[in-house]
Write a protein that holds these residues in place. Structure first.
Motif, short mmCIF file in Angstrom:
data_model
loop_
_atom_site.label_atom_id
_atom_site.label_comp_id
_atom_site.label_asym_id
_atom_site.label_seq_id
_atom_site.Cartn_x
_atom_site.Cartn_y
_atom_site.Cartn_z
N SER A 17 4.93 2.83 5.49
CA SER A 17 5.88 2.72 6.60
C SER A 17 7.16 2.04 6.16
O SER A 17 8.27 2.46 6.50
CB SER A 17 5.22 1.96 7.75
OG SER A 17 6.16 1.67 8.75
N THR A 18 7.01 0.98 5.39
CA THR A 18 8.16 0.22 4.90
C THR A 18 9.01 1.09 3.97
O THR A 18 10.25 1.08 4.06
CB THR A 18 7.71 -1.05 4.17
OG1 THR A 18 6.93 -1.84 5.07
CG2 THR A 18 8.88 -1.86 3.68
N LEU A 19 8.38 1.84 3.10
CA LEU A 19 9.13 2.70 2.19
C LEU A 19 9.85 3.81 2.95
O LEU A 19 10.99 4.17 2.63
CB LEU A 19 8.19 3.29 1.13
CG LEU A 19 7.70 2.31 0.07
CD1 LEU A 19 6.68 2.99 -0.84
CD2 LEU A 19 8.86 1.76 -0.75
N THR A 20 9.18 4.34 3.95
CA THR A 20 9.82 5.37 4.78
C THR A 20 11.04 4.79 5.49
O THR A 20 12.12 5.41 5.52
CB THR A 20 8.82 5.93 5.81
OG1 THR A 20 7.70 6.50 5.12
CG2 THR A 20 9.47 6.99 6.69
N LEU A 21 10.90 3.60 6.05
CA LEU A 21 12.00 2.94 6.72
C LEU A 21 13.14 2.64 5.75
O LEU A 21 14.32 2.87 6.06
CB LEU A 21 11.52 1.65 7.39
CG LEU A 21 12.54 0.88 8.20
CD1 LEU A 21 13.06 1.71 9.38
CD2 LEU A 21 11.94 -0.42 8.71
N LEU A 22 12.79 2.17 4.56
CA LEU A 22 13.80 1.87 3.54
C LEU A 22 14.54 3.15 3.15
O LEU A 22 15.76 3.16 3.02
CB LEU A 22 13.13 1.24 2.32
CG LEU A 22 14.07 0.88 1.15
CD1 LEU A 22 15.15 -0.10 1.60
CD2 LEU A 22 13.25 0.34 0.00
#
Length: 118
Positions: free
Chosen positions: A97-102
């Motif tokens: 999720s964090t990588l997608t958001l980044l």
């Protein structure tokens, strides 16, 4: 002639009677000795059997207690493993999720695609 035969037979009967009496006396002593010996062995065997039974009972209880400890440790290990698996799954999901958001933030800033996400 009959007199000598009768006297010889009487002598043989007397000798046989003496032999039988001696044998009976000897057997009486032997039987008493055997009974006393068996009593001694029986007493020793009972003590040894009782000790063996007590030792086996103690060992059985000890093994049972050890198996209970192993069972409890295995249960705790399975619970800890399940918790770890859940945490690992949650961490993986959070990282994705964090990588997608980044990636979305970087794309909005005009820097293009930085990461290739599956």
């Amino acid at each position: 002639m009959y007199k000598s035969l009768i006297m010889g037979a009487a002598s043989d009967v007397a000798a046989a009677t003496t032999a039988i009496q001696a044998s009976t006396a000897s057997m009486a002593v032997t039987i008493v000795t055997l009974v006393d010996t068996f009593d001694l062995y029986d007493t020793a065997a009972r003590a040894a059997y009782t000790q063996l039974y007590n030792d086996v009972s103690w060992a059985s209880g000890n093994v049972s207690a050890q198996l209970e400890v192993v069972d409890e440790l295995l249960s705790l290990t399975l619970v800890a493993q399940a918790a770890f698996n859940n945490e690992l799954s949650a961490t993986g999901a959070l990282m994705a999720s964090t990588l997608t958001l980044l990636q979305q933030q970087l794309t909005r800033c005009g820097h293009g695609r930085v990461f290739d996400m599956p």
